[in-house]
Design an enzyme around this catalytic site. Structure first.
Site, mmCIF file in Angstrom:
data_model
loop_
_atom_site.group_PDB
_atom_site.id
_atom_site.type_symbol
_atom_site.label_atom_id
_atom_site.label_comp_id
_atom_site.label_asym_id
_atom_site.label_seq_id
_atom_site.Cartn_x
_atom_site.Cartn_y
_atom_site.Cartn_z
ATOM 1 N N ASN A 12 18.060 13.291 -42.449
ATOM 2 C CA ASN A 12 16.566 14.410 -42.062
ATOM 3 C C ASN A 12 15.914 15.499 -43.013
ATOM 4 O O ASN A 12 16.596 15.589 -44.150
ATOM 5 C CB ASN A 12 17.244 15.603 -41.162
ATOM 6 C CG ASN A 12 16.820 16.475 -40.591
ATOM 7 O OD1 ASN A 12 16.207 17.167 -41.007
ATOM 8 N ND2 ASN A 12 16.796 17.241 -39.338
ATOM 9 N N HIS A 15 14.937 20.606 -44.817
ATOM 10 C CA HIS A 15 14.724 20.838 -46.005
ATOM 11 C C HIS A 15 14.827 20.141 -47.110
ATOM 12 O O HIS A 15 14.274 21.779 -48.005
ATOM 13 C CB HIS A 15 16.984 21.474 -45.549
ATOM 14 C CG HIS A 15 17.141 21.703 -44.544
ATOM 15 N ND1 HIS A 15 16.568 23.243 -44.224
ATOM 16 C CD2 HIS A 15 17.948 21.757 -43.992
ATOM 17 C CE1 HIS A 15 17.438 23.273 -42.782
ATOM 18 N NE2 HIS A 15 17.583 22.451 -42.893
ATOM 19 N N HIS A 48 12.038 17.402 -37.799
ATOM 20 C CA HIS A 48 12.188 17.827 -36.577
ATOM 21 C C HIS A 48 10.552 19.509 -36.345
ATOM 22 O O HIS A 48 10.935 20.476 -38.037
ATOM 23 C CB HIS A 48 13.932 19.339 -36.731
ATOM 24 C CG HIS A 48 13.263 20.942 -35.428
ATOM 25 N ND1 HIS A 48 14.842 21.211 -35.402
ATOM 26 C CD2 HIS A 48 12.662 20.696 -34.447
ATOM 27 C CE1 HIS A 48 13.980 21.876 -33.856
ATOM 28 N NE2 HIS A 48 12.866 21.321 -33.607
ATOM 29 N N ARG A 50 9.350 22.284 -35.650
ATOM 30 C CA ARG A 50 9.521 22.987 -35.063
ATOM 31 C C ARG A 50 8.272 23.931 -33.959
ATOM 32 O O ARG A 50 7.310 23.489 -35.004
ATOM 33 C CB ARG A 50 10.698 24.104 -35.382
ATOM 34 C CG ARG A 50 12.077 23.968 -35.634
ATOM 35 C CD ARG A 50 12.620 24.513 -37.001
ATOM 36 N NE ARG A 50 12.883 25.914 -35.544
ATOM 37 C CZ ARG A 50 14.348 25.619 -34.706
ATOM 38 N NH1 ARG A 50 14.644 25.072 -35.580
ATOM 39 N NH2 ARG A 50 14.207 26.617 -34.898
ATOM 40 N N ARG A 54 9.081 25.746 -38.699
ATOM 41 C CA ARG A 54 9.229 26.966 -40.360
ATOM 42 C C ARG A 54 10.132 25.785 -41.315
ATOM 43 O O ARG A 54 9.523 26.238 -42.677
ATOM 44 C CB ARG A 54 10.869 27.579 -39.881
ATOM 45 C CG ARG A 54 11.938 26.613 -39.437
ATOM 46 C CD ARG A 54 13.002 27.695 -39.717
ATOM 47 N NE ARG A 54 13.045 28.427 -38.889
ATOM 48 C CZ ARG A 54 13.977 28.431 -37.642
ATOM 49 N NH1 ARG A 54 15.317 28.539 -37.838
ATOM 50 N NH2 ARG A 54 13.728 29.323 -36.708
ATOM 51 N N GLU A 75 12.809 15.190 -33.757
ATOM 52 C CA GLU A 75 13.221 16.200 -33.211
ATOM 53 C C GLU A 75 12.140 17.318 -32.810
ATOM 54 O O GLU A 75 11.411 17.905 -34.139
ATOM 55 C CB GLU A 75 14.220 16.661 -33.590
ATOM 56 C CG GLU A 75 15.290 16.107 -34.348
ATOM 57 C CD GLU A 75 16.259 16.419 -35.482
ATOM 58 O OE1 GLU A 75 15.814 17.502 -35.037
ATOM 59 O OE2 GLU A 75 17.301 16.408 -35.520
ATOM 60 N N THR A 106 26.851 25.949 -24.317
ATOM 61 C CA THR A 106 27.696 26.450 -25.866
ATOM 62 C C THR A 106 28.314 25.855 -26.560
ATOM 63 O O THR A 106 28.541 26.267 -27.571
ATOM 64 C CB THR A 106 29.403 27.296 -24.512
ATOM 65 O OG1 THR A 106 29.417 26.001 -23.708
ATOM 66 C CG2 THR A 106 29.233 28.553 -23.613
ATOM 67 N N GLU A 156 22.480 12.303 -28.351
ATOM 68 C CA GLU A 156 23.037 12.693 -30.113
ATOM 69 C C GLU A 156 23.849 13.633 -29.836
ATOM 70 O O GLU A 156 23.821 14.189 -29.335
ATOM 71 C CB GLU A 156 22.133 12.779 -31.361
ATOM 72 C CG GLU A 156 22.641 12.883 -31.982
ATOM 73 C CD GLU A 156 21.483 13.443 -33.578
ATOM 74 O OE1 GLU A 156 20.575 13.048 -33.149
ATOM 75 O OE2 GLU A 156 21.643 13.857 -34.532
ATOM 76 N N HIS A 196 24.447 17.406 -37.245
ATOM 77 C CA HIS A 196 24.563 18.126 -37.365
ATOM 78 C C HIS A 196 25.967 18.738 -38.463
ATOM 79 O O HIS A 196 27.079 18.120 -38.259
ATOM 80 C CB HIS A 196 24.481 19.372 -36.716
ATOM 81 C CG HIS A 196 24.350 20.261 -36.809
ATOM 82 N ND1 HIS A 196 22.795 20.726 -36.774
ATOM 83 C CD2 HIS A 196 24.496 21.904 -37.033
ATOM 84 C CE1 HIS A 196 22.815 21.919 -36.970
ATOM 85 N NE2 HIS A 196 24.442 22.714 -37.639
HETATM 86 N N1 PXP Z 1 20.678 16.082 -35.340
HETATM 87 C C1 PXP Z 1 20.307 17.301 -34.943
HETATM 88 C C2 PXP Z 1 19.412 16.634 -33.272
HETATM 89 C C3 PXP Z 1 19.839 18.553 -35.563
HETATM 90 O O1 PXP Z 1 18.690 18.684 -34.618
HETATM 91 C C4 PXP Z 1 19.730 17.904 -37.267
HETATM 92 C C5 PXP Z 1 19.710 19.230 -37.599
HETATM 93 O O2 PXP Z 1 19.733 20.729 -37.586
HETATM 94 C C6 PXP Z 1 20.710 17.118 -37.606
HETATM 95 C C7 PXP Z 1 20.890 15.960 -36.886
HETATM 96 C C8 PXP Z 1 20.903 17.315 -39.080
HETATM 97 O O3 PXP Z 1 21.713 18.232 -39.206
HETATM 98 P P1 PXP Z 1 22.523 18.687 -40.995
HETATM 99 O O4 PXP Z 1 20.384 19.211 -41.076
HETATM 100 O O5 PXP Z 1 23.147 20.082 -40.354
HETATM 101 O O6 PXP Z 1 22.716 17.744 -41.160
#
Ligand code: PXP
Length: 250
Positions: A12, A15, A48, A50, A54, A75, A106, A156, A196
């Site tokens: 991913n 960032h 992702h 958004r 962002r 995403e 939750t 997922e 995540h």
């Molecule tokens: N999977 C999904 C669906 C996500 O939205 C994210 C980002 O929040 C990730 C995986 C990757 O998470 P992380 O950046 O914490 O590794």
């Protein structure tokens, strides 16, 4: 549905874009990061888009798709605007994720049960346009069953609570929930992904779940890249995923 011997790693890149956007320029470029991920042996790229843009922006998507042959997993929120963008771009896969509090259960994943009507409309539309459709859900049996009922191909499983739990009984409990949800999803014919909050320290036990076909990991890899470089960070993560699956890690 064949589950790979070692879970695929989707990297991913959100960032990388967060860092770029901090100065509003073009560096560091997520396209360059996608090429580094391919070089390191990643199996896919995840971003992702958004609603507030962002990190990843609209222009990043075609650039990343043109630069690498790796499958793109997009995403996005389950909205009409995003569905239109997805149908236009046609990436390999879509992962529908919550962006507003009201869309969450939750556990932090999508509330598929509560949002059944909307997802029953959007999931088949994306699938009919040729994309694999995944729903990002907490490890909850009702959400898994609802994902199947809205005709998703994949769930997922949200590993955030697992990643945040203290090592010991709390983490074991979260792992048990992931284990049960993965089993149920596989039994009813859903492909299982997870992601995540995964790190070098906690990825092994999730990779060890035999139903897990893919892990999507971003924040930790981009952070680690500051110290060892993105290629080395991804290579180490792949090695830990392989070790986890073969039972060589905790
Ligand atoms: N999977 C999904 C669906 C996500 O939205 C994210 C980002 O929040 C990730 C995986 C990757 O998470 P992380 O950046 O914490 O590794």
């Amino acid at each position: 549905m064949t589950i790979p011997a070692i879970p695929r790693l989707g990297v991913n890149l959100d960032h990388v874009a967060t860092l770029r956007n901090a100065r509003g320029g073009s560096h560091p470029d997520p396209v360059r990061a996608a090429l580094a991920a391919a070089q390191a042996g990643a199996d896919g790229i995840t971003v992702h888009l958004r609603e507030d843009r962002r990190h990843i922006g609209d222009l990043d998507l075609p650039r990343i798709m043109a630069a690498t042959r790796l499958p793109l997993n997009l995403e996005m929120a389950a909205t009409d605007e995003m569905t239109e963008i997805a149908c236009h771009l046609s990436p390999h896969a879509i992962c529908l994720v919550p962006e507003r509090r009201a869309e969450r259960t939750t556990e932090g994943g999508l509330d598929v049960v509560g949002d059944f009507a909307r997802l029953s409309r959007i999931v088949p539309k994306l699938a009919a346009a040729g994309m694999r459709v995944s729903l990002f859900i907490g490890p909850d049996a009702d959400q898994v069953r609802a994902a199947h009922q809205v005709a998703a191909h994949v769930v997922e499983l949200h590993t955030g609570a697992y990643g945040e739990a203290a090592v010991g009984p709390a983490r074991a409990d979260e792992l048990r929930r992931l284990t049960e949800a993965a089993k149920l999803a596989d039994e009813i014919g859903l492909e299982v992904h997870a992601g995540h909050g995964l790190t070098f320290d906690n990825v092994g036990s999730v990779a060890a779940l035999p139903q897990v076909a893919e892990l999507n990991i971003g924040h930790f890899l981009v952070g680690e890249a500051l110290f060892v470089g993105l290629v080395a960070a991804i290579q180490e993560m792949r090695a830990l995923i392989a070790a986890g699956r073969s039972g060589q890690s905790s």
